[in-house]
Design a protein around this motif. Structure first.
Motif, PDB file in Angstrom:
ATOM      1  N   LYS A  76      67.129  53.614  37.472  1.00 49.08           N
ATOM      2  CA  LYS A  76      67.433  54.930  38.021  1.00 49.08           C
ATOM      3  C   LYS A  76      67.731  55.923  36.897  1.00 49.08           C
ATOM      4  CE  LYS A  76      70.187  56.468  41.734  1.00 49.08           C
ATOM      5  NZ  LYS A  76      71.323  56.191  42.609  1.00 49.08           N
ATOM      6  N   GLN A 101      64.495  56.892  35.286  1.00 47.36           N
ATOM      7  CA  GLN A 101      63.708  57.780  36.150  1.00 47.36           C
ATOM      8  C   GLN A 101      64.287  59.188  36.162  1.00 47.36           C
ATOM      9  OE1 GLN A 101      63.750  55.007  39.237  1.00 47.36           O
ATOM     10  NE2 GLN A 101      61.670  54.285  38.818  1.00 47.36           N
ATOM     11  N   LYS A 102      65.613  59.272  36.187  1.00 45.97           N
ATOM     12  CA  LYS A 102      66.269  60.583  36.198  1.00 45.97           C
ATOM     13  C   LYS A 102      65.971  61.320  34.892  1.00 45.97           C
ATOM     14  CE  LYS A 102      70.659  62.955  36.992  1.00 45.97           C
ATOM     15  NZ  LYS A 102      70.557  63.838  35.830  1.00 45.97           N
ATOM     16  N   GLU A 123      62.536  62.712  35.104  1.00 45.04           N
ATOM     17  CA  GLU A 123      62.464  63.903  35.973  1.00 45.04           C
ATOM     18  C   GLU A 123      63.134  65.103  35.309  1.00 45.04           C
ATOM     19  OE1 GLU A 123      64.242  62.363  39.553  1.00 45.04           O
ATOM     20  OE2 GLU A 123      62.552  60.935  39.747  1.00 45.04           O
ATOM     21  N   ASP A 124      64.282  64.879  34.691  1.00 49.70           N
ATOM     22  CA  ASP A 124      64.988  65.980  34.033  1.00 49.70           C
ATOM     23  C   ASP A 124      64.173  66.562  32.878  1.00 49.70           C
ATOM     24  OD1 ASP A 124      67.038  65.570  35.797  1.00 49.70           O
ATOM     25  OD2 ASP A 124      68.435  64.676  34.341  1.00 49.70           O
TER      26      ASP A 124
END
Ligand code: FAQ
Length: 311
Positions: free
Chosen positions: A282, A285-286, A289-290
């Protein structure tokens, strides 16, 4: 013709010549290296998470500076390794996608939590200690870019290991309570550290071929034994007990014999069911995305430059 090329390639390996990116190589050699180097890179990047978690809570400025430097080194190792994999024709985007989709592995060890400050010392001592045992022989790997990247990485891992051991020595000499915290960290990190070396030789799918290609120079069990032999006396010097009732010195061979590893735990962690697998994925993935705006801005900039050139 392929058989001839293959024989000539193996002869170069047997002769200890380095293979460089533009040289002919069997497809399996290229694939094995992309797999190992990219998983190694992913491990460095995911490996920043358990320690990064403690940067804001380091007990002194000196400890904070050392931990910050260590975690930055790990980011750097990930980048050299991705670059080494790129010389084999695998793009960063592709490799990152494999990590984020769960297709590519990263080291099992980074799926365990860092519960106390002593865990930071245990990671340096045991995890970096295991990494050094495994990586010193990789400096002699037959693939040039990987072997050269490993030289600097090993120098930095050595500083990381000493940093961890010195931290634990300080805690062990300070109070009974702190020493207990160190013992607890050793209890939790010992077995997962032994699992870092991979499955036992009889179950290791890739070892025989990787040894023949001189990507690996020692088997998983050989390196694990070297690690146990080096680490047990260090635990005793700290006044700690290795959490293994079967551990004993074989006076004849001079090796420390250890108990059975729980391979079902190893399989569970590899499958994604370790204590922190979901949390680690997670976080990656964050981060991806960020970072979307950076990729968009870079793309927009390159398009603008292209269109200006066209005018
Ligand atoms: N975790 O046939 P083998 C660090 C997989 S150090 C997860 O024996 P191989 C520094 C293996 O990939 C950690 N997966 O495979 C640091 C294969 O699956 P695949 C990273 C594991 O490749 C410190 C399957 O099991 N170091 O990051 C593990 O011949 C502190 C069958 O295994 C490296 O990557 C495991 N423990 O031998 C950073 C070193 N063990 O690919 C931050 C380079 C095995 O077919 C903080 N790599 N597997 O899907 C190697 O030397 C080798 O790849 C081995 C595995 C020895 C790891």
């Amino acid at each position: 013709e392929d058989a001839e090329r293959g024989a000539a390639f193996q002869a170069r390996i047997d002769n200890e010549e380095k293979i460089e990116p533009n040289d002919w190589m069997p497809e399996g050699y290229r694939k094995t290296l992309v797999r190992q180097i990219s998983q190694h890179a992913h491990s460095e990047i995911v490996g920043m998470l358990p320690e990064g978690n403690w940067i804001t809570r380091a007990p002194t400025l000196k400890r904070k500076a050392a931990l910050l430097a260590k975690v930055q080194d790990e980011g750097g190792h990930g980048l050299y390794l991705y670059s080494a994999a790129e010389t084999l024709g695998a793009s960063r985007e592709e490799l990152n996608e494999q990590l984020l989709s769960g297709k590519a592995k990263y080291s099992s060890i980074f799926n365990y939590p860092t519960l106390t400050w002593a865990d930071i010392g245990a990671i340096g001592w045991l995890v970096d200690g295991a990494a050094i045992m495994n990586q010193i022989p990789l400096c002699r790997c037959s693939f040039g870019p990987y072997s050269r990247a490993m030289i600097r990485i090993c120098k930095e891992e050595s500083f990381h290991q000493r940093q961890g051991y010195e931290l634990l020595l300080t805690m062990c000499r300070s109070s009974e309570e702190q020493k207990e915290m160190v013992q607890d960290a050793l209890n939790r990190w010992w077995w997962p550290s032994l699992m870092m070396f991979g499955p036992s030789d009889k179950d290791s799918q890739h070892s025989a071929q990787s040894m023949a290609w001189k990507i690996k120079r020692f088997t998983n069990d050989e390196l694990r034994q070297k690690f146990v032999d080096a680490t047990v006396p260090q635990a005793h010097y700290l006044g700690l007990t290795i959490p293994d009732a079967d551990l004993k010195l074989n006076e004849e061979t001079g090796h420390w014999e250890y108990g059975e590893i729980d391979w079902s735990e190893f399989a569970r962690v590899l499958k994604g069911d370790g204590p922190c697998n979901k949390q680690r994925m997670k976080a990656r993935q964050k981060a991806h995305e960020d970072g979307a705006w950076v990729r968009e801005a870079a793309l927009a900039y390159s398009e603008k430059k292209k269109s200006r050139r066209g005018q």
